[in-house]
Design a protein around this motif. Structure first.
Motif: not given
Length: 199
Positions: A81-82, A96-108
């Motif tokens: 979330t940060f 790291v290979d990816g840094y994604l936020l928890k509020d992104s759409p699930s299919e992403e």
């Protein structure tokens, strides 16, 4: 089949992520961990293709775990979330290979996993913008001074270590406070740490 380990200390989210990814025909969750230590053990035991992990977890944080996995063939995605620049910069240093936020759409998440398996990196666009908006305004010498302040050194000790006069150190401190738009040394350290300028 893409084998995945998930590390997340919130049970409900851990379960939801697992269920979500199990719906994908080309993915299977081979382990679920509640902290970084468990994640490392699962990665060693199950040899997954990808480990998805939260940052703030007990025992060992996601970033500490990512650093341990730097030379491991398992790819690492931070899911958090940060949107903090300091965290992001540390994650990038850990490779790291990816840094994604928890509020992104699930299919992403599923499409990001496939992209990362193809050898590319994925970072949340908000973070890229933040890095560019977040250049360190301090000179190399000012950064040295604030690092010593963060280490608990006083004006006299900093002057001695950097071969400066006490007055020159005080001038540097004054300029640092101005540039960081803060009123005291503690706020300056806090802001510099949050922005990732002390690493």
């Amino acid at each position: 089949m893409i084998n995945i380990v998930i590390a997340e200390d919130q049970s409900m989210l851990l379960g939801a992520l697992g269920s979500l990814l199990e719906l994908e025909e080309d993915m299977q969750v081979v382990g679920k961990a509640r902290n970084g230590e468990e994640a490392l053990a699962l990665v060693e035991r199950n040899e997954p293709d990808i480990c998805i992990m939260d940052i703030e977890m007990p025992v060992k944080s996601g970033l500490d775990t990512a650093e341990k996995l730097k030379d491991h063939p398992c790819k690492v995605i931070v899911l958090t979330t940060f949107a903090r620049t300091g965290y992001f910069q540390r994650a990038r240093k850990a490779g790291v290979d990816g840094y994604l936020l928890k509020d992104s759409p699930s299919e992403e998440l599923a499409s990001s996993i496939r992209t990362i398996m193809d050898g590319r990196r994925i970072y949340a666009p908000e973070l890229i913008d933040m890095v560019y908006d977040n250049e360190n305004p301090l000179t190399e010498r000012e950064t040295q001074v604030i690092k010593l302040i963060a280490d608990g050194e006083n004006t006299k000790e900093i002057a001695s270590q950097l071969y400066l006069t006490n007055g020159t150190v005080r001038n540097y401190v004054s300029v640092i406070l101005d540039k960081l738009e803060v009123t005291n040394r503690i706020e300056a350290i806090s802001k510099a740490k949050e922005k990732g300028w002390l690493t």
